[in-house]
Design an enzyme around this catalytic site. Structure first.
Site, PDB file in Angstrom:
ATOM      1  N   LYS A 152       1.004  -1.229   0.005  1.00  0.00           N
ATOM      2  CA  LYS A 152       0.124   0.258   0.061  1.00  0.00           C
ATOM      3  C   LYS A 152       0.980   1.504   0.203  1.00  0.00           C
ATOM      4  O   LYS A 152       1.927   0.996   0.621  1.00  0.00           O
ATOM      5  CB  LYS A 152      -1.272   0.241   1.293  1.00  0.00           C
ATOM      6  CG  LYS A 152      -1.847   1.896   1.983  1.00  0.00           C
ATOM      7  CD  LYS A 152      -2.294   1.313   0.686  1.00  0.00           C
ATOM      8  CE  LYS A 152      -3.170   2.995   0.823  1.00  0.00           C
ATOM      9  NZ  LYS A 152      -4.422   3.467  -0.895  1.00  0.00           N
ATOM     10  N   CYS A 208      -2.060   9.542  -6.824  1.00  0.00           N
ATOM     11  CA  CYS A 208      -3.116   9.856  -5.753  1.00  0.00           C
ATOM     12  C   CYS A 208      -3.589  11.018  -6.136  1.00  0.00           C
ATOM     13  O   CYS A 208      -3.415  12.173  -5.484  1.00  0.00           O
ATOM     14  CB  CYS A 208      -2.828   9.741  -4.469  1.00  0.00           C
ATOM     15  SG  CYS A 208      -4.110   8.898  -3.053  1.00  0.00           S
TER      16      CYS A 208
HETATM   17  C1  SIN Z   1      -5.468   6.218  -1.466  1.00  0.00           C
HETATM   18  O1  SIN Z   1      -5.268   6.005  -0.915  1.00  0.00           O
HETATM   19  O2  SIN Z   1      -6.528   7.543  -1.430  1.00  0.00           O
HETATM   20  C2  SIN Z   1      -5.466   5.654  -3.016  1.00  0.00           C
HETATM   21  C3  SIN Z   1      -4.242   5.590  -3.805  1.00  0.00           C
HETATM   22  C4  SIN Z   1      -3.613   6.250  -4.664  1.00  0.00           C
HETATM   23  O3  SIN Z   1      -5.285   5.309  -5.685  1.00  0.00           O
HETATM   24  O4  SIN Z   1      -2.939   6.433  -5.853  1.00  0.00           O
END
Ligand code: SIN
Length: 315
Positions: free
Chosen positions: A49, A132
């Site tokens: 993540k 993001c």
């Molecule tokens: C998020 O955590 O908002 C998604 C991350 C991403 O789309 O890069």
């Protein structure tokens, strides 16, 4: 009759994946349990993540919603902080390439995160997420800031010694892809991952006459089958404009072996699975692997290189 062996391993600029299919950052890769599941699965690699320096709760719930052909999310980078991901990688027996995804909230935070990752040899590569779409505290996305991105990457390569790739947002004009590719071509980048979700989408529940997620008044990143044509277009244009040693990891709209074939035909060296992994869980990798092998057998291809980037045009 001798059956030809079908090789669906991949090489991302020399990084060898036993299978060309892995998870997309963000989906079921945040916790010890998620990452252990991925280690024990047949995915060809693992992406963590996207992390920040400190742990983050992320945006208010509900922040994810899916329907038959897509998903919308505004997660806001919920993650356990870089130390957690590094500790996981350091303490576990890592049996496949592992990509540490980084998404600092500021340019300075990104420098610190890359510096930190450089101290750990078990991290195979860094995937720097410059795309993001969901951070409330950040107005600008570096992936869309053509001046900022060049300066930023130049600074990163003053100290970075690790294999490093960049996760890009979708672009909708050829000139934008060409511009970004020309910038990236100046640096020793290992790969790009394209595409992240389509930013600023809106999904509506017609019965409630309402949006379906709470952050940002319901606006969020769109993923799933619905975005595949944009992913394919970005992959193929980047394949045209990027230096040939910069590998492309395709991401966006994959839910079958046929979709993987299309990504590779457009020029991807490997692929990541987001929304479909979320829908189907860890068994998705085994199913997609089987479907891809079945298709290659039918087409009489023995490896990905037999058709990678060989999309045909109409005369
Ligand atoms: C998020 O955590 O908002 C998604 C991350 C991403 O789309 O890069």
């Amino acid at each position: 009759m001798i059956m030809k062996k079908i090789d669906i391993s991949a090489s991302i600029n020399g990084i060898k994946l036993p299978l060309c299919i892995m998870n997309a950052s963000g989906v079921l890769c945040s916790t010890d349990q998620d990452l252990s599941n991925l280690l024990n699965s047949s995915s060809g690699g693992i992406v963590t993540k996207s992390c920040t320096y400190k742990p983050r709760e992320g945006n208010i719930l509900p922040r994810y919603f899916e329907w038959n052909i897509g998903s919308i999310n505004s997660m806001g980078l919920p993650n356990l902080g870089i130390d957690f991901y590094i500790n996981f990688i350091e303490k576990k027996k890592i049996n496949k390439p592992i990509f540490l995804s980084i998404s600092g909230l500021s340019i300075e935070e990104n420098y610190s995160l890359v510096q930190k990752a450089n101290q750990y040899s078990k991290i195979t590569a860094i995937e720097l997420n410059l795309s993001c779409p969901n951070i409330l505290e950040k107005e600008k996305m570096l992936g869309y800031d053509f001046y900022g991105i060049s300066n930023f990457i130049e600074n990163i390569f003053k100290f970075n010694k690790k294999p490093l790739g960049i996760k890009l947002p979708p672009y909708f004009h050829e000139a934008h892809i060409k511009n970004i590719a020309l910038i990236l071509n100046q640096f020793p980048i290992f790969f790009v991952t394209c595409i992240n979700s389509l930013p600023n989408g809106l999904f509506i529940d017609i019965n409630k006459e309402s949006v379906v997620i709470r952050p940002k008044k319901g606006f969020g990143g769109i993923g799933g089958s619905i975005i595949k044509p944009f992913a394919l277009a970005n992959i193929h244009k980047f394949y045209t404009y990027l230096r040939k040693d910069i590998a492309i990891i395709g991401c966006g709209g994959i839910s079958s072996g046929k979709d993987i074939f299309e990504h590779i035909l457009c020029g991807a060296s490997a692929v990541q699975i987001g929304t479909q992994f979320m829908k189907e869980g860890i068994s998705v990798f085994e199913r997609l692997k089987k479907e891809l092998i079945f298709l290659l057998k039918k087409k009489n291809y023995s490896s990905l290189n037999s058709f990678k980037g060989k999309l045909k045009y109409l005369q």
